[in-house]
Structures are given as C-alpha cells and as structure tokens.
Design an enzyme around this catalytic site. Sequence first.
Site, PDB file in Angstrom:
ATOM      1  N   LYS A  40       0.831  -1.206   0.000  1.00  0.00           N
ATOM      2  CA  LYS A  40       0.000   0.000   0.000  1.00  0.00           C
ATOM      3  C   LYS A  40       0.863   1.253   0.000  1.00  0.00           C
ATOM      4  O   LYS A  40       0.578   2.223  -0.719  1.00  0.00           O
ATOM      5  CB  LYS A  40      -0.915   0.002   1.227  1.00  0.00           C
ATOM      6  CG  LYS A  40      -1.743   1.277   1.387  1.00  0.00           C
ATOM      7  CD  LYS A  40      -2.531   1.281   2.674  1.00  0.00           C
ATOM      8  CE  LYS A  40      -1.733   1.773   3.859  1.00  0.00           C
ATOM      9  NZ  LYS A  40      -1.507   3.248   3.828  1.00  0.00           N
ATOM     10  N   ASN A  41       1.915   1.248   0.806  1.00  0.00           N
ATOM     11  CA  ASN A  41       2.740   2.436   0.961  1.00  0.00           C
ATOM     12  C   ASN A  41       3.650   2.706  -0.223  1.00  0.00           C
ATOM     13  O   ASN A  41       4.299   3.758  -0.279  1.00  0.00           O
ATOM     14  CB  ASN A  41       3.568   2.344   2.245  1.00  0.00           C
ATOM     15  CG  ASN A  41       2.700   2.439   3.484  1.00  0.00           C
ATOM     16  OD1 ASN A  41       1.588   2.966   3.438  1.00  0.00           O
ATOM     17  ND2 ASN A  41       3.196   1.919   4.590  1.00  0.00           N
ATOM     18  N   ARG A 114      -4.136  11.656   3.080  1.00  0.00           N
ATOM     19  CA  ARG A 114      -3.078  12.650   2.951  1.00  0.00           C
ATOM     20  C   ARG A 114      -2.381  12.581   1.591  1.00  0.00           C
ATOM     21  O   ARG A 114      -1.450  13.342   1.324  1.00  0.00           O
ATOM     22  CB  ARG A 114      -2.052  12.471   4.068  1.00  0.00           C
ATOM     23  CG  ARG A 114      -2.620  12.805   5.428  1.00  0.00           C
ATOM     24  CD  ARG A 114      -1.636  12.521   6.545  1.00  0.00           C
ATOM     25  NE  ARG A 114      -2.230  12.936   7.815  1.00  0.00           N
ATOM     26  CZ  ARG A 114      -2.072  14.152   8.344  1.00  0.00           C
ATOM     27  NH1 ARG A 114      -1.371  15.055   7.718  1.00  0.00           N
ATOM     28  NH2 ARG A 114      -2.643  14.467   9.489  1.00  0.00           N
ATOM     29  N   CYS A 138      -4.951   8.445   9.631  1.00  0.00           N
ATOM     30  CA  CYS A 138      -5.193   7.659  10.835  1.00  0.00           C
ATOM     31  C   CYS A 138      -4.846   8.458  12.090  1.00  0.00           C
ATOM     32  O   CYS A 138      -3.922   9.266  12.092  1.00  0.00           O
ATOM     33  CB  CYS A 138      -4.355   6.377  10.795  1.00  0.00           C
ATOM     34  SG  CYS A 138      -5.022   5.112   9.694  1.00  0.00           S
ATOM     35  N   ASP A 329       4.599   0.004  12.086  1.00  0.00           N
ATOM     36  CA  ASP A 329       3.402  -0.726  11.668  1.00  0.00           C
ATOM     37  C   ASP A 329       3.436  -2.200  12.078  1.00  0.00           C
ATOM     38  O   ASP A 329       2.415  -2.886  12.014  1.00  0.00           O
ATOM     39  CB  ASP A 329       3.212  -0.637  10.152  1.00  0.00           C
ATOM     40  CG  ASP A 329       2.746   0.732   9.704  1.00  0.00           C
ATOM     41  OD1 ASP A 329       2.187   1.467  10.531  1.00  0.00           O
ATOM     42  OD2 ASP A 329       2.931   1.074   8.522  1.00  0.00           O
TER      43      ASP A 329
END
Length: 457
Positions: A40-41, A114, A138, A329
Amino acid sequence: MTSLNQDAARAAQFVGLNADTITFHGGQPLNGRIEVRGAKNFVTKAMVASLLGDQPSVLRNVPDISDVRVVSGLLEVHGVKVERDVAGGELRLDPSNVKIAHMAEINAHAGSSRIPILFCGPLLHQLGEAFIPDLGGCRIGDRPIDFHLSALRSFGAVVDKLPEGIRLTAPNGLHGAKIHLDYPSVGATEQVLLTAVRAQGMTELTNAAIEPEIMDLINVLQKMGAIISVDADRVIRIEGVDRLGAYDHFSLFDRNEAASWAAAALATNGEIFVEGAKQAEMLTFLNVFRKAGGVFEIHDDGINFKHPGEAGLKPVVIETDVHPGFMTDWQQPLVVALTQAPGVSIVHETVYEQRFGFTDALVKMGATIELHRECLGGQKCRFGQRNFVHSAVISGPTQMHGADIEVPDLRGGFSHLIAALMSDGVSRVSNVGIIARGYENFLEKLRTLGADFTVGS
C-alpha cells in the site's frame, strides 16, 4: 451504518462490506495459506508518479484496497485515464490529458487521505498549479504538512492558503534545492523525490528515509528517465530532467500485511503461509519474531509463520525505528501476541507519538498493558520529556475474552481482529471498513484460514 465514519464507510463499500460490524467467535487457530500483493505504501505513490510522465505507465501486483481506489479517483479527476484489471492486479495509467481539478472533486475523493499533498510537485510541473484540501489520516499522531509546503517553497513554489484549502503555483518553474530532514520521514522523502525529478538543476536531500518502498519508488522514477543516486549515509541526489516517460513495474510485496498475518499465526496458536513475502525486506521483523518464540520457514514463493507449540512464546523488548529498524506498523499486531508471552515485554514507540490507543480495547479484553511517558527502550527518543505516552509494558500471559470494540485506525484495527480471533467467546468489532484501506480481501482471507465470524451484529 451508525458508528462508521465517512472514510470507513467508503472503504467498506469498496470491498462490498455492507455493515460496520463483524461478530467473531474466537479461540480457534488460524491455519492455511494466503497471498499478499503490492505494498500500500508504495503502490499509491507509484500511481502519483505516473502524473510526471508523458506516456501511459503500467503498474503490476496491485492490491484491491480502498486506498488504491481513492488514488485512482484522484487521478481521474485530474484527467488521468485509469484502467484497472482487479483480478490480474494491474493498472494502466495514461496522463496524456492532465488537468486542474476542482477542490470539491478532490475533497469528494480524498476524504481524510493525505495523498493529495504528493500530487503537488507533479501537478506544478505539468500544469503550473495545484490545489489540495485539508488533510487527515489515521489517528496515530501528528502528521503535519508544514514540511511538505516548506520543501515545495524551496523548489520555488508559491503557497496561498485559502478558506477551502491550499493553492500552489510555480510562476518561474521549479528548481533544485538543498533540503535536510530533521527526521527521516517517508512522506517528506517522497515529496522531495516526486518534485525534484523534473526540477531544474540538482537537488540534495540529507537524512532521507530509505525504506524499501522508497527504494522501489526510486526504481519507478529511474525507469521513467530520472537520474537519482542514493548514498549509504541517507543522502539522495536527484538531477532534474526536462521530461519523463513511462514505467512498467511489478510492485514489491506489502511487508506490513505480511507481518500482520505472521502476528496472527503467533497469537492464535496457528500456522500461516504468506505467499509473496520475501526475507530481505522482513529481516528485522523475522529476528524479533524468532526472539518472541515464533517459528518461520523461508521459501522461494513466500514465508511460513507458525506458533512454536508447547515451547511457548517469549517476552521481548522492541524499539520501533525507521528502516532498517523495527517498523512502527509491525508493533501493533505483535503486541496482541505478546499478551500471551510469560513475563514482561516492552515496546518503545519512537516513530509516532500516539500509537498505543489501540491497547485500550486489549485491556478491555483482559490484557495487562501499562502505558508510560518515559522512554523505556534502549535509548532516549524525540518524544522523551514531551509528555507523550509512547512506551508500553505488556505482562503475560493473560486470558483474553470477547468484548465489543471499535477499530481506531488501520494497523490498530487489524490488531483488534487478531485479538477477537484469539479470545474466548464472542467479540463484536465495529468500524471495520478502515481495515479495507490496506488489507486486500481480508474477510476472504480470514475465511480461508478458518476464522469463525459473521458480518453484522
């Protein structure tokens, strides 16, 4: 959907989740094989990078998560043609007709994401102006955009704050700059990379983030024609070029999702083969997983994670850090498993100052977790003496029982799922749509692993 916030509702709709609550019947181990696709990142940032090119790009190994849908929508309102093959995990991104989007359209697609801040550099290069709304994310700590705006000003952007958002222009174009990061922020490094590659002249970024996702973004930009060098001392130099072309790229796997499933195997006394996971990007996690008693086997096509059985879990001391340290994470799902390790485990969070809110639910379910303002790791961190609760002491093992809990954020939310699955009795987990932001087909994967749950209350 009464308790589901707007972003969680949008995420839930993307995966066909028509209720905000999942009811779990816990106490059963998770066993089986699941697949993780692109990170995802990384994927969302590579999608933004396509704006910089003048030809269609292809991104492969893309997960079907709501954050990808959000960025797709944002690209489309800016004139990028997005073609998706969900089953094949492929995106084709054509930036031939990039245009300015209305603030209302950006807001409608972005929600509290963001990601729009990273559109600024590419849009300034392509169109000479950009708009961004107020930004959220988040609830895990302060993520100010001040640095992003300061960096863009260093490149020559003019920033005007308006009631409805922020407008940026580049009346004289963008030029290279010398930029130092007080902290090696991933988002700040991405901003500089996406802006510097087409800025006139040389950009030098010191104390940059060097996460695998950053390096894969550099790979993508180099494929497009960028000239970027990375030194061992966290210095990145970018020589601006006049134009960029396209990329065809296979995304690296999502190491955060892989670590979450590994923690789920450990917490539920199970065994999960994570297809797509690779050893090199998870080296630090694997060391801590082994210290905590976990067992893993490396294969060409993935990693098999399992509980040690009668040998049991072991307490550990964890200090989160930027790469190559232990990722922030990773700590949340692993904390759930550590509630079952005999003795005392300590987690010192040094990346985000408010990342232990998820432990309230664990305590409600029977965990013994004490939070502290002091730095309890091996070193003092930037949150020391600033009155932030950023250290946790976990005492175990404790008997966990079902409860009604609400998902606070993405990683904390998945941690709550793990807690519900390992606990005796029934748990009702609400606000679950947030989890779809970063975990592809998580309900289907849970069913594959033998989880007992129903959607709805």
